[in-house]
Motif scaffolding. Sequence first.
Motif, PDB file in Angstrom:
ATOM      1  N   SER A   1       8.124  63.481  36.030  1.00  0.00           N
ATOM      2  CA  SER A   1       9.581  63.173  35.786  1.00  0.00           C
ATOM      3  C   SER A   1      10.668  63.678  36.554  1.00  0.00           C
ATOM      4  N   HIS A   2      10.456  64.529  37.624  1.00  0.00           N
ATOM      5  CA  HIS A   2      11.497  64.789  38.413  1.00  0.00           C
ATOM      6  C   HIS A   2      10.998  64.966  39.955  1.00  0.00           C
ATOM      7  N   ALA A   3      11.265  64.128  40.802  1.00  0.00           N
ATOM      8  CA  ALA A   3      10.851  64.117  42.217  1.00  0.00           C
ATOM      9  C   ALA A   3      11.821  63.321  43.093  1.00  0.00           C
TER      10      ALA A   3
ATOM     11  N   GLY B   1      21.424  74.395  35.903  1.00  0.00           N
ATOM     12  CA  GLY B   1      21.085  75.956  35.775  1.00  0.00           C
ATOM     13  C   GLY B   1      20.179  76.534  36.806  1.00  0.00           C
ATOM     14  N   GLN B   2      20.088  75.797  38.119  1.00  0.00           N
ATOM     15  CA  GLN B   2      19.113  76.173  39.028  1.00  0.00           C
ATOM     16  C   GLN B   2      19.210  77.322  39.569  1.00  0.00           C
ATOM     17  N   PHE B   3      20.674  77.355  40.024  1.00  0.00           N
ATOM     18  CA  PHE B   3      20.926  78.640  40.621  1.00  0.00           C
ATOM     19  C   PHE B   3      21.904  79.640  40.184  1.00  0.00           C
TER      20      PHE B   3
ATOM     21  N   ASP C   1      17.328  69.393  33.735  1.00  0.00           N
ATOM     22  CA  ASP C   1      16.310  69.994  34.512  1.00  0.00           C
ATOM     23  C   ASP C   1      16.482  71.161  35.444  1.00  0.00           C
ATOM     24  N   HIS C   2      15.370  72.032  35.607  1.00  0.00           N
ATOM     25  CA  HIS C   2      15.261  73.378  36.302  1.00  0.00           C
ATOM     26  C   HIS C   2      15.615  74.418  35.149  1.00  0.00           C
ATOM     27  N   LEU C   3      16.696  74.642  34.674  1.00  0.00           N
ATOM     28  CA  LEU C   3      17.004  75.604  33.613  1.00  0.00           C
ATOM     29  C   LEU C   3      16.529  77.010  33.787  1.00  0.00           C
TER      30      LEU C   3
ATOM     31  N   THR D   1       6.969  68.164  39.123  1.00  0.00           N
ATOM     32  CA  THR D   1       6.545  68.804  40.628  1.00  0.00           C
ATOM     33  C   THR D   1       8.323  69.263  41.290  1.00  0.00           C
ATOM     34  N   ASP D   2       9.087  68.460  41.082  1.00  0.00           N
ATOM     35  CA  ASP D   2      10.290  68.486  41.980  1.00  0.00           C
ATOM     36  C   ASP D   2      10.041  68.041  43.567  1.00  0.00           C
ATOM     37  N   PHE D   3       9.136  67.430  43.595  1.00  0.00           N
ATOM     38  CA  PHE D   3       8.567  67.344  45.205  1.00  0.00           C
ATOM     39  C   PHE D   3      10.120  67.032  45.677  1.00  0.00           C
ATOM     40  N   ASN D   4      10.243  67.821  46.885  1.00  0.00           N
ATOM     41  CA  ASN D   4      11.271  67.581  47.849  1.00  0.00           C
ATOM     42  C   ASN D   4      11.210  68.746  49.025  1.00  0.00           C
ATOM     43  N   PRO D   5      11.791  68.354  50.102  1.00  0.00           N
ATOM     44  CA  PRO D   5      11.347  69.172  51.300  1.00  0.00           C
ATOM     45  C   PRO D   5      12.181  70.610  51.326  1.00  0.00           C
ATOM     46  N   GLY D   6      13.015  70.737  50.413  1.00  0.00           N
ATOM     47  CA  GLY D   6      13.690  71.998  50.496  1.00  0.00           C
ATOM     48  C   GLY D   6      13.245  72.887  49.678  1.00  0.00           C
ATOM     49  N   THR D   7      12.458  72.743  48.129  1.00  0.00           N
ATOM     50  CA  THR D   7      12.376  73.711  47.396  1.00  0.00           C
ATOM     51  C   THR D   7      11.078  73.572  46.743  1.00  0.00           C
TER      52      THR D   7
HETATM   53  O1  NIG Z   1      15.610  69.856  43.167  1.00  0.00           O
HETATM   54  N1  NIG Z   1      18.511  71.002  43.441  1.00  0.00           N
HETATM   55  C1  NIG Z   1      18.748  69.927  44.059  1.00  0.00           C
HETATM   56  N2  NIG Z   1      17.658  69.384  44.763  1.00  0.00           N
HETATM   57  C2  NIG Z   1      16.407  69.608  45.054  1.00  0.00           C
HETATM   58  C3  NIG Z   1      16.491  70.264  46.295  1.00  0.00           C
HETATM   59  C4  NIG Z   1      16.696  69.144  47.415  1.00  0.00           C
HETATM   60  C5  NIG Z   1      16.401  69.470  48.918  1.00  0.00           C
HETATM   61  O2  NIG Z   1      16.650  70.808  49.082  1.00  0.00           O
HETATM   62  O3  NIG Z   1      16.416  68.780  49.490  1.00  0.00           O
HETATM   63  C6  NIG Z   1      16.076  70.309  43.879  1.00  0.00           C
HETATM   64  O4  NIG Z   1      15.315  71.603  44.076  1.00  0.00           O
END
Ligand code: NIG
Length: 429
Positions: free
Chosen positions: A81-83, A253-255, A273-275, A325-331
């Motif tokens: 549910s988060h990608a 609340g991710q960072f 999401d994140h929390l 998963t939060d599938f993404n290229p950064g995190t």
């Molecule tokens: O959920 N927090 C913002 N979005 C993504 C990161 C996206 C990226 O770095 O491209 C996340 O971690």
Amino acid sequence: MSSSLFLTDISQMLTLLGPPGPRRGRHLREVGLVTDAAILIQAGRIAAVGKKKELIRQISLREVRHLSLGGHVVLPGFVDSHAHPLFLEPRLQDFEKRLEGQSYARIAREGGGILHTVSAIRKAGPRKLTDSLRKVSEKFLSCGTTTLEAKSGYGLSHADEIKMLRAFCGANRTGPLELIPTFLGAHAFPPERKKNPERYLRDLQPMIREVAEKKLAEFVDVFCEKGYFSLEQTRRIFETARKTGLRLKIHAGQFSESGAVRLAVEYRAVSADHLDHLSASDIQHLARSSTLATLLPGSNFFLGSSRYPPARRLIEAGAAVALATDFNPGTSPTWNMQNILSIACTQMRMRPEEVLSAATINGAYALGCGHRLGSLEPGKQADLIALEVRDYREIPYHFGANHCALTIKKGRIAWSHGGKSMGGVRPEF
Ligand code: NIG
Ligand code: FE
């Protein structure tokens, strides 16, 4: 050929059967286990589930296609549910910089991060986007995900955001993987609006209206975070979105702790999401609300953080916890939900039953699809997976593996281990 499929020789089936609504508290452990099970699929839907012995008495074997699953474990397909599944290129430089000790925020300030991916997406034509989505969808299906949220947010202009959402709609029409699109125009401020954020907030309004009118997304999401969108800016975006009838999601609340959870509850967001950064009162607010608490421990793991979301406290307070998963290229560049389940068990002390519920039925509710997805009950869509284990607890236990042998979407085989030979799965006609 008959559109009925009868699956047997299932050592354990997790039906996830239960009353409507997301699972909370101790109910998150109720996976609806049936041993020596079978399942009958008709016209893309689940027709019957139960003990093989009982089901065999009720149906005429001559009228169905029969598939023996060789003792595998069967459960609903994962609902992720988060990608952020459309980004074209991995960000390997960011990865290396982080290994040298640089923070996500610093890498973003120095030209990496979200804006790096934005320039790749802006340059790409629709064909390139479609090809990338096709490849990514295969990977998700091969690891047991049957429904995937797809966030925009790497276009950050009217035309490029719409281009991303149209690519999701196209992929949805052609591929077996179901994509649920989310408009994330508020992912970052684009470079041309850096000096005039107010103007970008104004740009977002017609984008949101067009997305709603053309039904290009189900949700509007905002990255509410220091250096991205403030609480007040998020509120304004939520106001616009709410008027169009689109439902809300939030990166909260991710960072840092920003009050985003309170806002999510106030606006009845479908999920927060994140929390990772939560106050005790945030936990109470979530627990008393209908907003799902979607945890993304793949991002904590990949960023090498020692801090994880307080899953146990959320569950014990009664919040509805989902995992994605939060599938993404950064995190979090993983498409394998099974990895996320292992991380959730070992780093957040969730139980195997809890992680499986959080990635199926609660994931479905986090996408507003709990009435038709996320459990194996008669009438629901036949989205299910067979995993090559004898006991469901092996799924998070043997970490870093792909146990998936067979993925069925809407009653059809969407992926199988070993292609036609189907690995350990023996087709019988
Ligand atoms: O959920 N927090 C913002 N979005 C993504 C990161 C996206 C990226 O770095 O491209 C996340 O971690
Ligand atoms: Fe995200």
